[in-house]
Design an enzyme around this catalytic site. Structure first.
Site, mmCIF file in Angstrom:
data_model
loop_
_atom_site.group_PDB
_atom_site.id
_atom_site.type_symbol
_atom_site.label_atom_id
_atom_site.label_comp_id
_atom_site.label_asym_id
_atom_site.label_seq_id
_atom_site.Cartn_x
_atom_site.Cartn_y
_atom_site.Cartn_z
ATOM 1 N N LYS A 102 2.987 11.022 -3.694
ATOM 2 C CA LYS A 102 1.807 10.472 -4.364
ATOM 3 C C LYS A 102 0.913 11.577 -4.919
ATOM 4 C CE LYS A 102 -1.698 7.018 -3.289
ATOM 5 N NZ LYS A 102 -2.163 6.161 -2.193
ATOM 6 N N ASP A 155 0.888 -1.173 0.000
ATOM 7 C CA ASP A 155 0.000 0.000 0.000
ATOM 8 C C ASP A 155 0.921 1.216 0.000
ATOM 9 O OD1 ASP A 155 -1.601 2.147 0.638
ATOM 10 O OD2 ASP A 155 -2.199 1.416 2.617
ATOM 11 N N ASP A 188 -12.755 5.857 1.721
ATOM 12 C CA ASP A 188 -11.315 5.777 2.002
ATOM 13 C C ASP A 188 -10.698 7.177 1.976
ATOM 14 O OD1 ASP A 188 -8.626 5.296 2.062
ATOM 15 O OD2 ASP A 188 -8.562 3.956 0.337
ATOM 16 N N GLU A 226 -7.328 0.979 -4.375
ATOM 17 C CA GLU A 226 -7.314 0.866 -2.909
ATOM 18 C C GLU A 226 -8.662 0.431 -2.330
ATOM 19 O OE1 GLU A 226 -5.585 4.663 -1.979
ATOM 20 O OE2 GLU A 226 -3.644 3.982 -2.725
#
Ligand code: AMP
Length: 643
Positions: A68, A7, A198, A174
């Site tokens: 990211k 992850d 999320d 994800e």
């Protein structure tokens, strides 16, 4: 061979393995289950993870984080620069379509490093942790990305894996990974519609997954925002504290990266405290110019300053319900994933939206890596009964369009289409002896043109000269299981396939070497700008000449014979010149030609009651902002869809 799940979050990365019928989270060398996505350069060494984060306040300019949020973005993305500015950290120097970080390693020495490389360093750290834990070499990995990541962001993440020496088995969304972990862990009975909410450090995703009894995980729709997460709440707090400091002491600490880094860390700490207490205290000795900063913040004040951000999550929830054609009442379980879902206000807003339904705080931070490890085991052929028969059907959250003749767009793929997805379209040329065709692929939201971005364009050149409509070009669009688009264009001649362009070949990132000369980077940026201007000048000339021809055709017999002859003659000459000089002409050449042409044709244009200033009609060839940015329409090389 064992395969791991990673992850790769905005703030933390986690790694896990599925073995002996269960998922094991792999700790890093410090024994932590999460590794900060921080990379730092000091005069003597490179640091990754905890060591990099711990020295960030002392070395802010050479410490890179939140990668990211930047990976796969292009150099025209102003929001990206705003992000970097908000973090008051390293500089992002734009050198190409990919951003590189410009780190002031030493006074005169610069280090340019791309987001892919930074991410690859974090991935190497995770790989090493897994190898130490498992006592074996690890090659294969599944890496997670936000469901709302665009094609280039997915591709860049895959590249980061390759640079790290990993064989990326799959890029998995994800929320899908979290649903997988949830569905298998909870031993659910009957078919269930699960909403995965999320909210992590830098990105927000919401997906609806139907989990069927036969272990089929079907993603119904996905929505989100790749620029929303804990970092944004921290930024609001940092701004609030910086203003308070200025008001109290008449000093602006924003100019000090060290002070800002310390303030940011303290702001995040206060945010965490506010999730369980109604008030948090900040104590920062000698924060700026020797001044100590002691202050307090209440939960109510924090909620007020982030109100719009918190509420915006519900827009995505509405959207995903609409896209999945579902009513709130059809959602059986609401799963909260990501550290920022611990914020009480986020939870209460969601709960109220669903009429008080209880929320499931399912392994909040580790659900995603759990799912990634399970997916890795499935793909590497693990025979454990727990994962036997599991299958996943995912979707692409963006629509794809292609541009054809006269800038008409053709929808290639609807939003939330199941992937993998493949479609072939046949094209032909729209003018005689057309030497090349240019295919533009757009990706985005259907709601407005500004949300549609040029994903890529493919130039298929050196076509055999033939009357219009004769060449047959077959273009195949293939969105793979990773959500990455591959395009193949080929000319079908009577004998055999002659021309072939593959997007994969074109955009693949070469294993990036660290470039040490910032001058080289600047030179490259200047070259890019020059090329952009050259293409814009080419387009302007071509559009002008096409428009006067169109106008002359439209005027028909109303136009004097000699005028018509002049326009057509100039049209032919210019098109011929453009075809012959497309690759060699400079901006000045196009500008000169345009000036000459305007001079000659302006009187005729005036007669046709067209623009009296001689600029002529400018057909709007692209309603999308991004078109110009990337030097988009290569002279309206117009390909046309055929049966
Ligand atoms: P993740 O990407 O899931 O690891 O989430 C990281 C983000 O969650 C960071 O921005 C953290 O500050 C935030 N976070 C973690 N725990 C909490 C908490 N208790 N309250 C608010 N935010 C939190």
């Amino acid at each position: 061979m064992v395969a791991i799940g990673i992850d790769l979050g905005t703030t933390y990365a986690r790694v896990a393995v599925f073995q002996y019928g269960k998922v094991e989270i792999i700790p890093n060398e410090q024994g932590n289950r999460a590794t900060p996505c921080f990379v730092a350069y000091t005069d003597s060494e490179r640091l990754i993870g905890d060591a990099a984060k711990n020295q960030a306040a002392m070395n802010p300019k050479n410490t890179v984080f939140n990668i990211k949020r930047l990976i796969g973005r292009n150099c025209y993305d102003e929001k990206m620069f705003q992000d970097v500015k908000d973090w008051s950290a390293f500089d992002a120097a734009v050198v190409c379509a990919r951003v590189k970080f410009d780190l002031d390693l030493k006074d005169e020495e610069k280090l340019l490093i791309s987001p892919e490389e930074i991410s690859s360093l974090v991935l190497i750290k995770m790989k090493e942790a897994a190898e130490a834990y498992l006592g074996t070499t690890v090659k294969d990995a599944v890496i997670t990305v936000p469901a709302y990541f665009k094609d280039v962001q997915r591709q860049a993440t895959k590249d980061a894996g390759a640079i790290a020496g990993l064989n990326v088995l799959r890029i998995i969304n994800e929320p899908t990974a979290a649903a997988l972990a949830y569905g298998l862990d909870e031993n659910l009975k009957g078919e269930r519609n699960v909403l995965i909410f999320d909210l992590g450090g830098g990105t927000f995703d919401v997906s609806i997954v139907t989990i069927k009894e036969d272990k089929l995980f079907e993603v119904r729709a996905a929505a989100g925002n790749t620029r929303l997460g804990g970092e944004d709440f921290d930024t609001r707090l940092v701004n609030h504290f910086a203003e308070e400091f200025e008001q109290k002491y008449e000093k602006d600490l924003r100019s000090s990266p060290q002070a800002m880094r310390r303030l940011r860390t303290a702001a995040e700490q206060s945010k965490l405290i506010l999730s369980s207490s109604t008030e948090a205290t900040i104590v920062l000795d000698a924060l700026y110019e020797g001044v100590d900063f002691y202050t307090k913040i209440s939960r109510a004040r924090f909620e007020e300053m982030c109100d719009d951000l918190f509420h915006s999550t519900l827009d995505s929830v509405e959207k995903v319900l609409n896209d999945a054609k579902m009513d709130k009442s059809q959602i059986h379980d609401i799963i909260l994933v990501g550290g920022s879902t611990r914020i009480p206000k986020v939870q209460s807003l969601l709960q109220t939206f669903f009429g008080g339904k209880s929320l499931n705080l399912f392994m909040s931070d580790e659900a995603v890596v759990n799912g990634a490890a399970i997916q890795a085991a499935i793909l590497s052929g693990d025979k454990s009964s727990q994962i036997q028969g599991v299958s996943i059907v995912d979707v692409a959250p963006y629509l794809l369009e292609i541009e054809t003749t006269g800038l008409v767009t053709t929808k290639l793929m609807e939003r939330n289409t199941r992937i993998p997805y493949k479609r072939s379209i046949k094209f032909t040329t729209s003018s005689d002896n057309q030497p090349f065709v240019n295919i533009h692929v757009f990706e985005g939201e259907p709601a407005s043109a500004k949300d549609i971005n040029l994903l890529d364009n493919f130039l298929l050149y050196r076509l055999p000269l033939a009357p219009r409509g004769v060449p047959k070009i077959d273009v195949t669009f293939d969105v793979d299981v990773n959500g990455i688009l591959n395009v193949t264009a080929q000319l079908i001649s009577e004998k055999a396939t002659k021309l072939r362009v593959r997007r994969e070949d074109k955009i693949r990132l070469t294993l990036v070497e660290v470039v040490c000369l910032s001058d080289e980077a600047k030179e490259y940026a200047a070259e890019k700008e020059k090329e952009r201007q050259r293409i814009a000048a080419h387009n302007q000339l071509k559009n002008y000449v096409l428009s006067i021809k169109q106008a002359a055709d439209k005027a028909g017999n109303e136009l004097d014979h000699s005028d018509k002859y002049l326009v057509l003659k100039k049209f032919k000459e210019t098109i011929k010149w453009l075809d012959a000089n497309t690759t060699t002409a400079e901006k000045e050449d196009y500008d000169y030609k345009l000036k000459e042409l305007t001079k000659i044709c302006s009187a005729t244009l005036a007669k046709m009651q067209l623009s009296a200033d001689g600029s002529g009609p400018q057909p709007s060839y692209c309603g999308k902002q991004s078109c110009n940015n990337v030097g988009g329409n290569y002279g309206g090389s117009a390909v046309k869809e055929v049966d």
